[in-house]
Design a protein around this motif. Structure first.
Motif, short mmCIF file in Angstrom:
data_model
loop_
_atom_site.label_atom_id
_atom_site.label_comp_id
_atom_site.label_asym_id
_atom_site.label_seq_id
_atom_site.Cartn_x
_atom_site.Cartn_y
_atom_site.Cartn_z
N GLN A 83 38.56 27.84 41.83
CA GLN A 83 38.54 28.82 40.74
C GLN A 83 37.11 29.14 40.33
O GLN A 83 36.77 30.30 40.08
CB GLN A 83 39.31 28.28 39.54
N ALA A 86 35.55 31.34 43.07
CA ALA A 86 36.10 32.69 43.10
C ALA A 86 35.48 33.58 42.03
O ALA A 86 35.32 34.79 42.22
CB ALA A 86 37.61 32.65 42.95
N CYS A 106 39.21 27.40 48.51
CA CYS A 106 38.40 28.54 48.07
C CYS A 106 38.91 29.84 48.70
O CYS A 106 38.96 30.88 48.04
CB CYS A 106 36.93 28.32 48.44
N ALA A 109 41.90 30.98 46.88
CA ALA A 109 41.55 31.55 45.57
C ALA A 109 40.97 32.95 45.68
O ALA A 109 40.87 33.66 44.67
CB ALA A 109 40.56 30.64 44.86
N LEU A 110 40.60 33.37 46.89
CA LEU A 110 39.98 34.68 47.09
C LEU A 110 40.92 35.69 47.74
O LEU A 110 40.48 36.77 48.15
CB LEU A 110 38.72 34.53 47.94
N HIS A 113 40.69 39.18 46.27
CA HIS A 113 39.40 39.88 46.23
C HIS A 113 39.41 41.02 47.25
O HIS A 113 39.65 40.78 48.44
CB HIS A 113 38.26 38.91 46.56
#
Length: 269
Positions: A83, A86, A106, A109-110, A113
């Motif tokens: 988090q 990100a 990671c 978490a992206l 995007h």
């Protein structure tokens, strides 16, 4: 308590207190010894624990855990680190992802995007990011490590050198007291070093268990990172090294998510 939650709690108990007897675990979690044996058998099959004289202990130092074991170990810490990362990755960034379970978190978490361009030798990260239709992904070729789902063998060693990206996100097997980065094979160190050499910012992601953890191969220093992300305060000597080297340290706190962070494009997240 659900079986998976109990299994995670057993691992954390063994990590913090050492050897645990089956009967003691049964009393601790309010279940039968047979239930604990089933939990323990699963954890040992994953490589997360090792059976010993009526109980369980951690596997020997200097020996890495199987990837499925690492995926559930300290999972909440890894999600918190993800988090934090990100929040600092801008839309449209170009990224390297190294091997390991924290870089995988990671990547997860992206997944929302937009416009990311990713180069990686970590198939777990690639598969996570493939959920994002706007993400362009390039993966390293070469011999696959089946259980780890990554590529680190010699034919992949030049992969990262073919690119120049905004941010490299990578983990590490362990960190020695003097800040030396440790891993479990020369190939892992070569790939990590090449990744770090060809990105403008280096995001080192590691949970608290990596500090003081033994591994067999030395390569690099923690102060070579641009930013270090972790879930708990680091040892004072490490904190001093990072401060003296001008490396930013980002540590999870309970209000971390609600605190505004400035991304590299100047946008507040």
């Amino acid at each position: 308590m659900l079986a998976e939650d109990r299994a995670r709690a057993i691992v954390e108990l063994v990590r913090s207190e050492g050897f645990q007897a089956i009967d003691a675990l049964a009393i601790q979690f309010g279940v039968t010894p047979q239930t604990i044996r089933r939990d323990v058998n699963l954890l040992c099959d994953r490589g997360l624990l090792r059976r010993k004289h009526g109980g369980v202990e951690l596997p020997p130092e200097g020996e890495n855990l199987a990837y499925p074991a690492r995926q559930v170990l300290n999972i909440e810490a890894k999600r918190r680190i993800a988090q934090l990362v990100a929040r600092e990755v801008p839309e449209g960034a170009s990224l390297f992802f190294g091997i390991g379970t924290t870089p995988e978190q990671c990547a997860l978490a992206l997944t929302d995007h937009p416009g990311l361009r990713v180069m990686t030798n970590n198939l777990n990260a690639a598969l996570a990011l493939s959920r994002n239709p706007s993400c362009e992904i390039t993966i390293a070729g070469g011999r696959l490590r089946n259980l780890d789902r990554d590529v680190v063998a010699g034919e992949a060693h030049g992969f990262f050198s073919g690119f120049a990206v905004d941010i490299g996100i990578y983990g590490v097997g362990g960190v020695a007291e003097d800040g030396t980065l440790l891993d479990f094979s020369a190939d892992e160190i070569t790939m990590r070093s090449e990744l770090a050499r060809h990105c403008r910012q280096r995001f080192l992601v590691l949970d608290h268990s990596k500090f003081g953890r033994g591994a067999t191969m030395r390569g690099g220093q923690i102060t070579e990172a641009s930013v270090v992300f972790t879930d708990r305060p680091v040892p004072p000597a490490i904190a001093a090294q990072l401060r003296d080297a001008g490396v930013r340290l980002v540590v999870w706190s309970d209000d971390a998510v609600s605190t505004a962070a400035v991304n590299h494009n100047g946008r507040r997240g």
